[in-house]
Design a protein around this motif. Sequence first.
Motif, PDB file in Angstrom:
ATOM      1  N   ARG A 339      40.733  43.460  35.086  1.00 34.11           N
ATOM      2  CA  ARG A 339      39.860  42.313  34.858  1.00 34.11           C
ATOM      3  C   ARG A 339      38.629  42.366  35.756  1.00 34.11           C
ATOM      4  NH1 ARG A 339      44.538  37.609  34.764  1.00 34.11           N
ATOM      5  NH2 ARG A 339      45.134  37.821  32.556  1.00 34.11           N
ATOM      6  N   LYS A 340      38.832  42.786  36.991  1.00 39.76           N
ATOM      7  CA  LYS A 340      37.708  42.915  37.917  1.00 39.76           C
ATOM      8  C   LYS A 340      36.712  43.947  37.409  1.00 39.76           C
ATOM      9  CE  LYS A 340      36.662  43.924  42.765  1.00 39.76           C
ATOM     10  NZ  LYS A 340      37.236  44.272  44.093  1.00 39.76           N
ATOM     11  N   THR A 341      37.221  45.054  36.892  1.00 37.16           N
ATOM     12  CA  THR A 341      36.339  46.091  36.332  1.00 37.16           C
ATOM     13  C   THR A 341      35.538  45.554  35.162  1.00 37.16           C
ATOM     14  OG1 THR A 341      37.884  47.826  37.006  1.00 37.16           O
ATOM     15  CG2 THR A 341      36.280  48.383  35.300  1.00 37.16           C
ATOM     16  N   MET A 342      36.178  44.765  34.305  1.00 37.97           N
ATOM     17  CA  MET A 342      35.477  44.194  33.156  1.00 37.97           C
ATOM     18  C   MET A 342      34.367  43.243  33.613  1.00 37.97           C
ATOM     19  SD  MET A 342      36.871  45.547  30.458  1.00 37.97           S
ATOM     20  CE  MET A 342      37.110  47.042  31.456  1.00 37.97           C
ATOM     21  N   ARG A 343      34.639  42.464  34.653  1.00 41.28           N
ATOM     22  CA  ARG A 343      33.621  41.537  35.157  1.00 41.28           C
ATOM     23  C   ARG A 343      32.439  42.275  35.768  1.00 41.28           C
ATOM     24  NH1 ARG A 343      38.202  38.563  37.014  1.00 41.28           N
ATOM     25  NH2 ARG A 343      37.907  39.429  39.111  1.00 41.28           N
ATOM     26  N   ILE A 344      32.725  43.333  36.509  1.00 39.10           N
ATOM     27  CA  ILE A 344      31.653  44.118  37.122  1.00 39.10           C
ATOM     28  C   ILE A 344      30.751  44.719  36.056  1.00 39.10           C
ATOM     29  CG2 ILE A 344      31.162  46.185  38.477  1.00 39.10           C
ATOM     30  CD1 ILE A 344      33.657  45.572  40.115  1.00 39.10           C
ATOM     31  N   GLN A 345      31.357  45.154  34.956  1.00 39.20           N
ATOM     32  CA  GLN A 345      30.603  45.754  33.861  1.00 39.20           C
ATOM     33  C   GLN A 345      30.027  44.714  32.905  1.00 39.20           C
ATOM     34  OE1 GLN A 345      29.934  48.990  33.629  1.00 39.20           O
ATOM     35  NE2 GLN A 345      31.085  49.394  35.518  1.00 39.20           N
TER      36      GLN A 345
END
Length: 465
Positions: A339-345
């Motif tokens: 989820r953190k990766t999706m938010r960063i992207q």
Amino acid sequence: MFHSDSLFVLAIDVLFFIQVLDNGILVDPHNQNDIAEALYRLVSDKQLWAKCRQNGLDNIHRFSWPEHCKNYLSRVGTLKSRHPQWQKSDDATEVSETDSPGDSLRDIHDISLNLKISLDSEKSGSMSKYGRSSTSDRRNLEDAVQKFSEAVSAGTKDESGEKAGATTGSTKWPSLRRRKHIVVIAVDSVQDADLVQIIKNIFQASSKEKSSGALGFVLSTSRAASEIHPLLTSGGIEITDFDAFICSSGSDLCYPSSNSEDMLSPAELPFMIDLDYHSQIQYRWGGEGLRKTLIRWAAEKNSESGQEAVVEDDECSSTYCISFKVKNTEAVPPVKDLRKTMRIQALRCHVLYSHDGSKLNFIPVLASRSQALRYLYIRWGVELSNMTVVVGESGDTDYEGLLGGVQKTIILKGSFNSAPNQLHAARSYSLEDVVSFDKPGIASVDGYAPDILKSALQQFGALEG
């Protein structure tokens, strides 16, 4: 906070209030001489002082919160209604205008739904068939189904209600409206054989209410429709035993269909997709662009691990669900990191692992299994308080959303529940900290024998005592 009888020497940033109320003097906040001169005028000119003071007292109520809300609601009231006005019919399977769920929409305070259901889509049978196809043709078939349904809707938009009903079969209302209670089966923590047996035992425990039509059933799962059909048929369960199917972690809502005349091809599955539901969850959905990004992400993970740890599942993917098969759970990040990766992207989507971690679904931010239940309430008037959700001791990533709320919950405990995969480590707190398992709306039972299930359903009023 300024008092209504105060006199203002204000900067140009609040020009609007000074011009409208005429209760002060406008000055340049960076000019000391202007500020000093304005203060001197107010102190020395008693008439100007009295005028500004009176104007403030007379007009400040126009900018109070109650007045602001009143103006806002009056403007909203002039807009065109977005809620469906359900058509009347003499068909016994339909409901009258007084029974329309639209009558209760005025009391709904959950603005997160933001529903915009189209009557024209319903008149023209806007639910398309969910087809079974090969891996390479599945996407094309689904796109064709959606285009076909939209074309039918556009072609009948200007017709009268009677003509549209006669030509498109809009009298075939889902049976959800006639149900007094709904049992939602959302058990994720068991093997397929146990799930089939749980469904059979629930049917057996509620045979009287099931045969009378007072009790309806909904299957809620992370599986795609193409996976649900063989699972049920292999266990001798008819698709028509259910009133609806919440598929692909809540990104698809389907209804059973036994009418072969409406099928677009012999290869189709006996499901109809509710396209109106799709219109509620499509907000900021990345679609094909998101899919390409996720495929690149999967390729990076496979390259890092030196094996095919995660691969796209074309057969289980759909327009609003990008599904992946997880072949090595140790090579993919837990849901919290993902989820953190999706938010960063800046990728707006929900990330959900299946209970055992073998399936990874990416769905729209407005889609979920719990949201689908709310949609059924708005769409078909199924009261949430009359829903009973049956779950296991643990579940998919969205397990927490199925507990509590207005609906009732039955938790099946026992050794038949498998432990969740560590990929679900999404929170650093105990589930008991956010869900009250002692409240009246949640009951835990040991096992899933018919008599145990019957007693639990009677406790919540789903079955007669």
